[in-house]
Design a protein around this motif. Sequence first.
Motif, short mmCIF file in Angstrom:
data_model
loop_
_atom_site.label_atom_id
_atom_site.label_comp_id
_atom_site.label_asym_id
_atom_site.label_seq_id
_atom_site.Cartn_x
_atom_site.Cartn_y
_atom_site.Cartn_z
N UNK A 180 0.85 -1.20 0.00
CA UNK A 180 0.00 0.00 0.00
C UNK A 180 0.88 1.25 0.00
N UNK A 181 1.97 1.19 0.78
CA UNK A 181 2.90 2.33 0.82
C UNK A 181 3.53 2.60 -0.53
N UNK A 182 3.92 1.52 -1.23
CA UNK A 182 4.54 1.69 -2.55
C UNK A 182 3.55 2.30 -3.54
N UNK A 183 2.31 1.81 -3.52
CA UNK A 183 1.29 2.35 -4.43
C UNK A 183 1.12 3.85 -4.19
N UNK A 184 1.03 4.23 -2.91
CA UNK A 184 0.85 5.64 -2.56
C UNK A 184 2.08 6.46 -2.98
N UNK A 185 3.25 5.92 -2.68
CA UNK A 185 4.50 6.65 -2.97
C UNK A 185 4.70 6.85 -4.47
N UNK A 186 4.51 5.79 -5.28
CA UNK A 186 4.75 5.96 -6.73
C UNK A 186 3.67 6.85 -7.35
N UNK A 209 -2.70 0.88 -14.46
CA UNK A 209 -2.56 -0.58 -14.57
C UNK A 209 -1.24 -1.02 -13.94
N UNK A 210 -0.17 -0.28 -14.24
CA UNK A 210 1.14 -0.62 -13.69
C UNK A 210 1.14 -0.55 -12.17
N UNK A 211 0.56 0.53 -11.62
CA UNK A 211 0.50 0.68 -10.15
C UNK A 211 -0.30 -0.46 -9.54
N UNK A 212 -1.41 -0.82 -10.18
CA UNK A 212 -2.26 -1.89 -9.65
C UNK A 212 -1.52 -3.22 -9.62
N UNK A 213 -0.84 -3.53 -10.73
CA UNK A 213 -0.11 -4.80 -10.82
C UNK A 213 1.03 -4.82 -9.81
N UNK A 214 1.76 -3.69 -9.71
CA UNK A 214 2.87 -3.62 -8.75
C UNK A 214 2.34 -3.86 -7.33
#
Lengths: 100, 164
Positions: free
Chosen positions: A15-21, A44-49
Amino acid sequence: MKNIKALSISSIISIGIVTLITLIGEFSAPFKNGLAALTSHHWVTKSIIGMIVFVILSIILGYMIKPDNENSAKYIWSTFGVALGSAVVLFLFFTIHALV
Amino acid sequence: MSISGILTSLHWLVPAHAAAGEIGALAFLWVIIELANRQDRGYIRAKWVSLGGFILLFTSWFLSGTYYLTHYGNVVKQVIKGGNLAWAHNIIMETKEHIFIFIPILALFAFLLILSFPKWSTNNKIPRRSIYAICILIVALGFGMVGLGYIISAAARATLGGGV
């Protein structure tokens, strides 16, 4: 009881990575374009990551980290705090970003 | 209507993603009630319902992503940003689409948490309140998405002439 500590840390990091990117992408167009180039769209990229980081970290940390069942509540509350905090941060960021 | 028909039809995609998301969020309300009753049968139901909730929220994520990529970005976004209600995209949609990414992650986390406590009805050391809190957060974020979606569609309708 499964490894709650590993599950919680994995969810916090994903969750932190999604928010940060997301935040970095709003400040850096090349970064956002790079995310979009990986799939077809930055969303899509953020979701998959986010999902892949959670699943893979849960498996890896499940083996690497010793369960700490006495403090399960602390880890679950931390996940709750990070998820709620991320939602608030995203809302405040996009509000300020749109108004300023 | 075939699956490919649903994925290409705006009239199916919007209600389908909203319905999957709302039922998925409601599933976690059901989970809370089952867990709060502290019955063995309730715990078994909670496991299956939380799995169903995760699958529905993941489906909603997939359908809404399809809608976002095929219709919203090309049509609705342009309409909203071209009018006086551009904030509906810049604030509401931007917030919605990014919070939406981690709702399925939270749902999977909740399912795995529930799966981790097979002695739910008898073990008094289970951190019940924190697990309820995660489920409540999923319900709140799920229905928050519905509210934000309403604002966005209302903004699009108002920009196009209102009263539609």
